[in-house]
Design a protein around this motif. Structure first.
Motif, short mmCIF file in Angstrom:
data_model
loop_
_atom_site.label_atom_id
_atom_site.label_comp_id
_atom_site.label_asym_id
_atom_site.label_seq_id
_atom_site.Cartn_x
_atom_site.Cartn_y
_atom_site.Cartn_z
N GLY A 143 57.76 -5.42 15.28
CA GLY A 143 58.21 -4.14 15.81
C GLY A 143 57.99 -4.01 17.31
N MET A 144 57.32 -4.99 17.91
CA MET A 144 56.92 -4.95 19.32
C MET A 144 56.18 -3.65 19.67
SD MET A 144 57.43 -7.92 20.35
CE MET A 144 57.22 -8.07 22.10
N GLU A 145 55.28 -3.26 18.78
CA GLU A 145 54.46 -2.06 19.02
C GLU A 145 53.04 -2.49 19.37
OE1 GLU A 145 55.23 1.12 18.95
OE2 GLU A 145 57.17 1.17 17.90
N ALA A 146 52.44 -1.78 20.32
CA ALA A 146 51.06 -2.09 20.71
C ALA A 146 50.09 -1.59 19.65
CB ALA A 146 50.76 -1.43 22.04
N PHE A 147 49.08 -2.40 19.33
CA PHE A 147 47.98 -1.95 18.50
C PHE A 147 46.86 -1.47 19.42
CE2 PHE A 147 48.01 -3.23 13.80
CZ PHE A 147 49.36 -3.00 13.67
N HIS A 148 45.66 -1.21 18.89
CA HIS A 148 44.61 -0.74 19.77
C HIS A 148 44.01 -1.90 20.57
CE1 HIS A 148 42.67 -1.73 15.93
NE2 HIS A 148 41.57 -1.98 16.61
N GLU A 149 43.46 -1.53 21.72
CA GLU A 149 42.96 -2.54 22.65
C GLU A 149 41.76 -3.29 22.06
OE1 GLU A 149 42.70 -1.24 26.87
OE2 GLU A 149 40.76 -2.28 26.83
N ILE A 150 41.65 -4.56 22.40
CA ILE A 150 40.51 -5.37 21.95
C ILE A 150 39.33 -5.09 22.87
CG2 ILE A 150 39.69 -7.76 21.64
CD1 ILE A 150 42.68 -8.58 21.34
N ASP A 151 38.11 -4.99 22.28
CA ASP A 151 36.92 -4.90 23.14
C ASP A 151 35.86 -5.87 22.61
OD1 ASP A 151 35.80 -3.66 20.95
OD2 ASP A 151 36.10 -1.63 21.73
N GLU A 152 34.63 -5.65 22.98
CA GLU A 152 33.56 -6.60 22.59
C GLU A 152 33.18 -6.44 21.11
OE1 GLU A 152 32.44 -8.95 24.49
OE2 GLU A 152 33.43 -8.30 26.35
N ALA A 173 39.73 -6.02 7.49
CA ALA A 173 38.90 -7.13 7.96
C ALA A 173 38.47 -6.87 9.40
CB ALA A 173 39.68 -8.44 7.89
N GLU A 174 37.32 -7.42 9.73
CA GLU A 174 36.82 -7.31 11.11
C GLU A 174 36.95 -8.68 11.76
OE1 GLU A 174 32.81 -5.87 10.93
OE2 GLU A 174 33.50 -3.81 10.64
N LEU A 175 37.72 -8.74 12.82
CA LEU A 175 37.99 -10.03 13.47
C LEU A 175 37.21 -10.12 14.78
CD1 LEU A 175 41.86 -9.92 13.04
CD2 LEU A 175 40.27 -11.23 11.64
N GLU A 176 36.63 -11.28 15.02
CA GLU A 176 35.87 -11.52 16.25
C GLU A 176 36.87 -11.97 17.32
OE1 GLU A 176 33.48 -11.27 18.52
OE2 GLU A 176 34.09 -13.28 19.11
N LEU A 177 37.27 -11.03 18.18
CA LEU A 177 38.31 -11.35 19.17
C LEU A 177 37.82 -11.10 20.59
CD1 LEU A 177 41.46 -9.64 17.50
CD2 LEU A 177 40.65 -11.98 17.20
N SER A 178 36.48 -11.04 20.76
CA SER A 178 35.96 -10.56 22.05
C SER A 178 36.43 -11.37 23.25
CB SER A 178 34.42 -10.50 22.01
OG SER A 178 33.92 -11.78 21.72
N ARG A 179 36.83 -12.62 23.01
CA ARG A 179 37.30 -13.40 24.17
C ARG A 179 38.55 -12.79 24.80
NH1 ARG A 179 39.79 -18.64 20.93
NH2 ARG A 179 38.88 -17.73 19.08
N TRP A 180 39.24 -11.91 24.05
CA TRP A 180 40.42 -11.25 24.60
C TRP A 180 40.13 -9.77 24.94
CZ3 TRP A 180 41.68 -14.32 20.04
CH2 TRP A 180 42.25 -15.56 20.37
#
Ligand code: NOJ
Length: 550
Positions: free
Chosen positions: A522-531, A505-512
């Motif tokens: 797991g407290m693992e980082a995923f990839h960074e959010i961008d526009e 799925a593609e999520l609209e998270l640009s505000r973050w």
């Protein structure tokens, strides 16, 4: 993080707890008479504490003919001797509190058993006398005709003729459960006395059973009447006048717009069950679409600041289908109760694991929703180990079988002879105590029980789950349910795949944009959010909780 080991002085404690629902009878039998008891429950408090729950809701344990599993109360201020003594009950409450676990009991005030002294007195007293007036009587069965019948499997009318009183008495449930008459102020006084009795012993709150039906009026459906709300406000005023940090939980199986009336302006119940949400979780999983869940939450009005929803997947009753449309009900029956014996009244008498075909990913998914949706989650005893049911036991008894502790005789529940047990334990090849039990699941690091302990521990670390706001994010892929929970500085994004197949799925998270979501198990980082749209891929029934750091 909630501290264990002590009861906090917090008027809003009910927003942060996790409730474990059990019946004393079903849990652990300490004296070998075939019935669970308070002493047994005390022995098992370590188990409950280790599960991580912080509040126990105990089903009715009062003297009762047990024709409605104790919801037919014969004496509000005593203990059914099968479950031990009053001292045992007090010890239990004290022991639970010592561990930081609160205790909620039942205030079943809509009706009593016909064996209650009040009813026996009423039927023998002359018509029109104060004693008779404790219940609702009529010379004909033609009053309040717009009230529906709730137990449609067993009852044909809400009136039953009493040959001693020579009048009909009113009952919304079984015929052996006459409704109290809340138009009589002496009834409210008597009920308040029972309430105070248990508060003085130390219980932290009450589930108010069957609360929409207190008052009846001709020309109405006799549910949710303003007069009923006035009684509730009166009970609440009495509660607040003399006690601190106590709870009323409304059992009002109604549509959201009607249920929210039970919060009043924060002057009726602190909590109420979200009955319409529960079947829609099952619908969403079966139809592989988030729509039922999103729609019902959209229809759910805001509640007063001090109030809270109680949310659950299953309980001791049938999975009720009263708060769905006719079409949805047909769908639920065909999806989850193919065999008519699985149906009961307007619902389905099955436990969580068998409803979900014992699929571990599905069980984890729905629990993932339960523990991350707005409200306080309730876990029904045995569902944490994936217990099954026995639909042949009659009424709703098939979901009330003995807790399965081990593969020993009677599932480790009791040393009584098998024939003496209040109910046969499950012994089938899929869910019997030989295969599904606590001891085995503690030995197995990847068991459902171990997983439940982990998700409960995680949930307790973040107040956002109990207190945060809810906002849906709606990706084009409707098989994905995505929502943001936000409280003070905590922001959590929950995403779930409601489908049996892998999804993306593609999520609209640009505000973050610029932030990195941390997957919380797991407290693992995923990839960074961008526009650009944030792409997430899912295993079948997979779900993630992401912490979005400030
Ligand atoms: C609601 C309870 O949950 C149910 O078990 C009971 O049968 C009815 N009230 C009537 O007492």
């Amino acid at each position: 993080m909630t501290q264990s080991g002590e009861i906090q002085d917090d008027p809003f404690w009910y927003k942060d707890v996790i409730i474990y629902q059990l019946h004393v009878k079903t849990f652990y039998d300490s004296n070998g008479d075939g019935y669970g008891d308070f002493a047994g429950l005390i022995e098992k408090l370590d188990y409950i504490e280790e599960l991580g729950v912080t509040c126990i809701w105990i089903l009715p344990f009062y003297p009762s003919p047990l024709r409605d599993d104790g919801y037919d109360i014969a004496d509000y201020v005593n203990i059914n001797p099968l479950y031990g003594s009053m001292q045992d009950a007090k010890n239990f409450i004290k022991e639970a509190h010592r561990r930081g676990i609160r205790v909620i009991t039942e205030l079943v005030i809509n009706h009593t058993s016909d064996q209650h002294a009040w009813f026996q007195r009423a039927r023998h007293a002359p018509a029109g006398s104060p004693e008779r007036d404790f219940y609702v009587w009529s010379d004909t069965a033609e009053k309040f005709e717009d009230a529906r019948i709730i137990f449609i499997d067993t009852e044909a009318s809400n009136w039953t003729f009493d040959s001693v009183a020579k009048q009909y008495y009113w009952h919304r449930f079984f015929a052996h459960q006459p409704d109290l008459n809340f138009d009589n102020p002496a009834v409210t006084e008597a009920v308040l006395e029972a309430m105070r009795y248990w508060l003085d012993i130390g219980v932290d709150g009450f589930r108010l059973d069957a609360i929409p039906y207190l008052i009846e009026r001709d020309g109405t459906n006799c549910e949710n009447l303003p007069e009923t709300h006035a009684i509730l406000k009166q009970l609440r005023t009495a509660l607040d006048a003399d006690y601190k940090n106590k709870l009323f939980l409304a059992e009002a199986n109604q549509w959201p717009a009607d249920v929210i009336q039970y919060f009043g302006d924060g002057d009726e119940c602190h909590m109420a069950y979200h009955f319409p949400l529960m079947p829609r979780i099952f619908m969403a999983v079966h139809q592989q679409t988030r729509l039922p869940i999103v729609e019902i939450m959209r229809q759910t009005p805001a509640i007063p600041e001090s109030c809270q929803w109680a949310i659950f997947l299953r309980n001791h009753d049938e999975l009720t289908l009263e708060m769905v449309t006719d079409e949805e009900r047909d769908y639920m029956y065909s999806a989850y109760a193919e065999n008519p014996i699985m149906r009961c009244n307007v619902g389905i008498r099955r436990r969580l694991a068998p409803l979900l075909e014992n699929s571990r990913p599905r069980i984890e998914l729905v629990n993932g929703l339960l523990f991350s949706f707005p409200g306080t989650p309730i876990v029904y005893y045995g569902d944490e180990i994936g217990m099954g049911d026995n639909v042949y036991l009659g009424d709703r008894n098939g979901v009330r079988t003995p807790m399965q502790w081990s593969s020993d005789r009677n599932g480790g529940f009791s040393k009584a002879q098998f024939a003496q047990l209040y109910s046969p334990p499950l012994m089938d090849a899929v869910s019997g105590y030989q295969v599904v039990n606590v001891e085995g699941q503690l030995m197995d690091k990847s068991s459902l029980l171990r997983w439940m302990r982990r998700i409960i521990r995680l949930r307790k670390q973040y107040k956002v789950f109990g207190r945060g706001t809810l906002e849906f994010i709606e990706p084009a892929n409707r098989k994905i349910l995505a929502y943001v929970r936000q409280y003070e500085s905590q922001t959590v994004l929950c995403v779930a795949n409601l489908s049996w197949s892998p999804q993306s799925a593609e999520l609209e998270l640009s505000r973050w944009a610029g932030k990195t979501p941390i997957e919380m198990f797991g407290m693992e980082a995923f990839h960074e959010i961008d526009e650009t749209p944030y792409v997430v891929t899912f295993a079948p029934y997979g779900f993630y909780w992401f912490l979005i750091e400030k």
